[in-house]
Motif scaffolding. Structure first.
Motif, PDB file in Angstrom:
ATOM      1  N   ASP A 259       1.999 -21.791  -0.043  1.00 28.61           N
ATOM      2  CA  ASP A 259       1.213 -21.999  -1.260  1.00 28.61           C
ATOM      3  C   ASP A 259       0.202 -23.132  -1.104  1.00 28.61           C
ATOM      4  N   GLY A 260       0.195 -23.774   0.064  1.00 26.87           N
ATOM      5  CA  GLY A 260      -0.757 -24.847   0.326  1.00 26.87           C
ATOM      6  C   GLY A 260      -0.269 -26.233  -0.043  1.00 26.87           C
ATOM      7  N   ARG A 261       0.907 -26.311  -0.692  1.00 27.86           N
ATOM      8  CA  ARG A 261       1.429 -27.622  -1.084  1.00 27.86           C
ATOM      9  C   ARG A 261       2.077 -28.313   0.122  1.00 27.86           C
ATOM     10  N   PRO A 262       1.808 -29.610   0.294  1.00 30.05           N
ATOM     11  CA  PRO A 262       2.431 -30.357   1.400  1.00 30.05           C
ATOM     12  C   PRO A 262       3.942 -30.405   1.251  1.00 30.05           C
ATOM     13  N   TRP A 263       4.625 -30.413   2.388  1.00 25.40           N
ATOM     14  CA  TRP A 263       6.077 -30.542   2.365  1.00 25.40           C
ATOM     15  C   TRP A 263       6.462 -31.942   1.921  1.00 25.40           C
ATOM     16  N   GLU A 264       7.629 -32.031   1.311  1.00 21.24           N
ATOM     17  CA  GLU A 264       8.148 -33.334   0.894  1.00 21.24           C
ATOM     18  C   GLU A 264       8.323 -34.213   2.143  1.00 21.24           C
ATOM     19  N   PRO A 265       7.927 -35.473   2.056  1.00 19.98           N
ATOM     20  CA  PRO A 265       8.030 -36.364   3.226  1.00 19.98           C
ATOM     21  C   PRO A 265       9.466 -36.524   3.708  1.00 19.98           C
ATOM     22  N   LEU A 266       9.596 -36.945   4.936  1.00 19.09           N
ATOM     23  CA  LEU A 266      10.913 -37.215   5.500  1.00 19.09           C
ATOM     24  C   LEU A 266      11.542 -38.408   4.783  1.00 19.09           C
ATOM     25  N   ALA A 267      12.833 -38.367   4.644  1.00 14.71           N
ATOM     26  CA  ALA A 267      13.563 -39.482   4.040  1.00 14.71           C
ATOM     27  C   ALA A 267      13.504 -40.686   4.970  1.00 14.71           C
ATOM     28  N   ALA A 268      13.548 -41.854   4.391  1.00  9.17           N
ATOM     29  CA  ALA A 268      13.498 -43.081   5.184  1.00  9.17           C
ATOM     30  C   ALA A 268      14.611 -43.111   6.227  1.00  9.17           C
ATOM     31  N   ALA A 269      15.786 -42.618   5.864  1.00  3.09           N
ATOM     32  CA  ALA A 269      16.909 -42.617   6.807  1.00  3.09           C
ATOM     33  C   ALA A 269      16.634 -41.723   8.014  1.00  3.09           C
ATOM     34  N   THR A 270      15.816 -40.717   7.832  1.00  5.77           N
ATOM     35  CA  THR A 270      15.500 -39.803   8.920  1.00  5.77           C
ATOM     36  C   THR A 270      14.607 -40.466   9.961  1.00  5.77           C
ATOM     37  N   VAL A 271      13.687 -41.279   9.510  1.00  8.21           N
ATOM     38  CA  VAL A 271      12.744 -41.910  10.438  1.00  8.21           C
ATOM     39  C   VAL A 271      13.096 -43.367  10.733  1.00  8.21           C
ATOM     40  N   ALA A 272      14.210 -43.835  10.193  1.00  9.05           N
ATOM     41  CA  ALA A 272      14.615 -45.233  10.393  1.00  9.05           C
ATOM     42  C   ALA A 272      14.788 -45.525  11.879  1.00  9.05           C
ATOM     43  N   PRO A 273      14.419 -46.708  12.271  1.00 11.68           N
ATOM     44  CA  PRO A 273      14.569 -47.074  13.685  1.00 11.68           C
ATOM     45  C   PRO A 273      16.036 -47.176  14.082  1.00 11.68           C
ATOM     46  N   ARG A 274      16.265 -46.897  15.346  1.00  9.66           N
ATOM     47  CA  ARG A 274      17.622 -47.029  15.899  1.00  9.66           C
ATOM     48  C   ARG A 274      17.786 -48.429  16.484  1.00  9.66           C
ATOM     49  N   LYS A 275      18.970 -48.771  16.791  1.00 11.27           N
ATOM     50  CA  LYS A 275      19.269 -50.113  17.312  1.00 11.27           C
ATOM     51  C   LYS A 275      18.411 -50.434  18.542  1.00 11.27           C
ATOM     52  N   LYS A 276      18.264 -49.476  19.429  1.00  9.80           N
ATOM     53  CA  LYS A 276      17.521 -49.712  20.665  1.00  9.80           C
ATOM     54  C   LYS A 276      16.004 -49.832  20.432  1.00  9.80           C
ATOM     55  N   ASP A 277      15.548 -49.528  19.219  1.00 15.35           N
ATOM     56  CA  ASP A 277      14.123 -49.624  18.912  1.00 15.35           C
ATOM     57  C   ASP A 277      13.687 -51.062  18.615  1.00 15.35           C
ATOM     58  N   PHE A 278      14.628 -51.963  18.448  1.00 14.74           N
ATOM     59  CA  PHE A 278      14.299 -53.349  18.096  1.00 14.74           C
ATOM     60  C   PHE A 278      14.190 -54.226  19.338  1.00 14.74           C
ATOM     61  N   LYS A 279      13.245 -55.158  19.291  1.00 13.35           N
ATOM     62  CA  LYS A 279      13.127 -56.177  20.334  1.00 13.35           C
ATOM     63  C   LYS A 279      14.215 -57.219  20.091  1.00 13.35           C
ATOM     64  N   LYS A 280      14.455 -58.019  21.089  1.00 13.50           N
ATOM     65  CA  LYS A 280      15.451 -59.085  20.925  1.00 13.50           C
ATOM     66  C   LYS A 280      15.015 -60.074  19.850  1.00 13.50           C
ATOM     67  N   SER A 281      13.686 -60.196  19.691  1.00 19.09           N
ATOM     68  CA  SER A 281      13.162 -61.119  18.679  1.00 19.09           C
ATOM     69  C   SER A 281      13.299 -60.564  17.263  1.00 19.09           C
ATOM     70  N   GLY A 282      13.648 -59.272  17.167  1.00 20.90           N
ATOM     71  CA  GLY A 282      13.880 -58.674  15.857  1.00 20.90           C
ATOM     72  C   GLY A 282      12.828 -57.682  15.413  1.00 20.90           C
ATOM     73  N   GLY A 283      11.630 -57.728  16.004  1.00 18.20           N
ATOM     74  CA  GLY A 283      10.585 -56.780  15.627  1.00 18.20           C
ATOM     75  C   GLY A 283      10.804 -55.426  16.273  1.00 18.20           C
ATOM     76  N   LEU A 284      10.037 -54.449  15.827  1.00 15.93           N
ATOM     77  CA  LEU A 284      10.155 -53.107  16.408  1.00 15.93           C
ATOM     78  C   LEU A 284       9.324 -53.004  17.684  1.00 15.93           C
ATOM     79  N   ARG A 285       9.846 -52.266  18.621  1.00 12.95           N
ATOM     80  CA  ARG A 285       9.103 -52.001  19.853  1.00 12.95           C
ATOM     81  C   ARG A 285       7.904 -51.106  19.513  1.00 12.95           C
ATOM     82  N   LYS A 286       6.848 -51.240  20.300  1.00 13.11           N
ATOM     83  CA  LYS A 286       5.615 -50.492  20.081  1.00 13.11           C
ATOM     84  C   LYS A 286       5.877 -48.976  20.107  1.00 13.11           C
TER      85      LYS A 286
END
Length: 160
Positions: free
Chosen positions: A50-77
């Motif tokens: 019908d042309g309507r955009p799909w509902e966005p992914l839930a935050a939990a679906t795209v949330a970073p995993r433990k290995k995605d964080f740098k030791k300093s706490g920020g997210l890896r590129k």
């Protein structure tokens, strides 16, 4: 102006029916190809028929995993890039790539044989204890553009 045929026209009628069936069989194959193509395009555009955009992914679906964080706490590129590029219903591409058309004479059906496909098409509750609500993100169906293409294919097949 008209045509008048006298005599036994049984063979002629049989030949005309066979010709019409052959044309419709080819048209059904073309319709199936067109619908598979437009369905795959919906995955790319992230929209329903019908042309309507799909509902966005839930935050939990795209949330970073433990290995995605740098030791300093920020997210890896790479994690940031992955999260920004994440497309709805395209994690491995398996669902999108499973869309096929099946033809039986002049009839055609487009779909997938994947068990989990229905929950994405219609939405519902999933997961352990059915505690996760998955929104409907229809990818199968016939859009206005599909209707116009089907009409064009049938007119061409029937000589119109």
């Amino acid at each position: 102006m008209g045509v008048r045929i006298v005599g036994d026209v049984t063979r002629l009628n049989r030949a005309l029916r066979k010709l019409a069936a052959t044309r419709l069989d080819r048209a059904a194959a073309s319709v199936g190809e067109a619908l598979v193509s437009s369905t795959i395009q919906r995955f790319n555009e992230q929209k329903g028929p019908d042309g309507r955009p799909w509902e966005p992914l839930a935050a939990a679906t795209v949330a970073p995993r433990k290995k995605d964080f740098k030791k300093s706490g920020g997210l890896r590129k790479q994690a940031l890039e992955r999260m920004e590029k994440r497309k709805i219903l395209i994690q491995s591409g398996r669902l999108r790539n499973s869309i096929t058309a099946r033809r039986d004479g002049s009839k055609v059906a487009v779909g997938t044989n994947l068990v989990y496909a229905a929950i994405h098409q219609f939405g519902g509750l999933a997961g352990r204890g059915r505690g996760v609500r998955i929104p409907a993100r229809p990818y199968l169906g016939i859009s206005k553009a599909d209707e116009a293409e089907i009409e064009r294919i049938l007119k061409e097949a029937l000589g119109g």
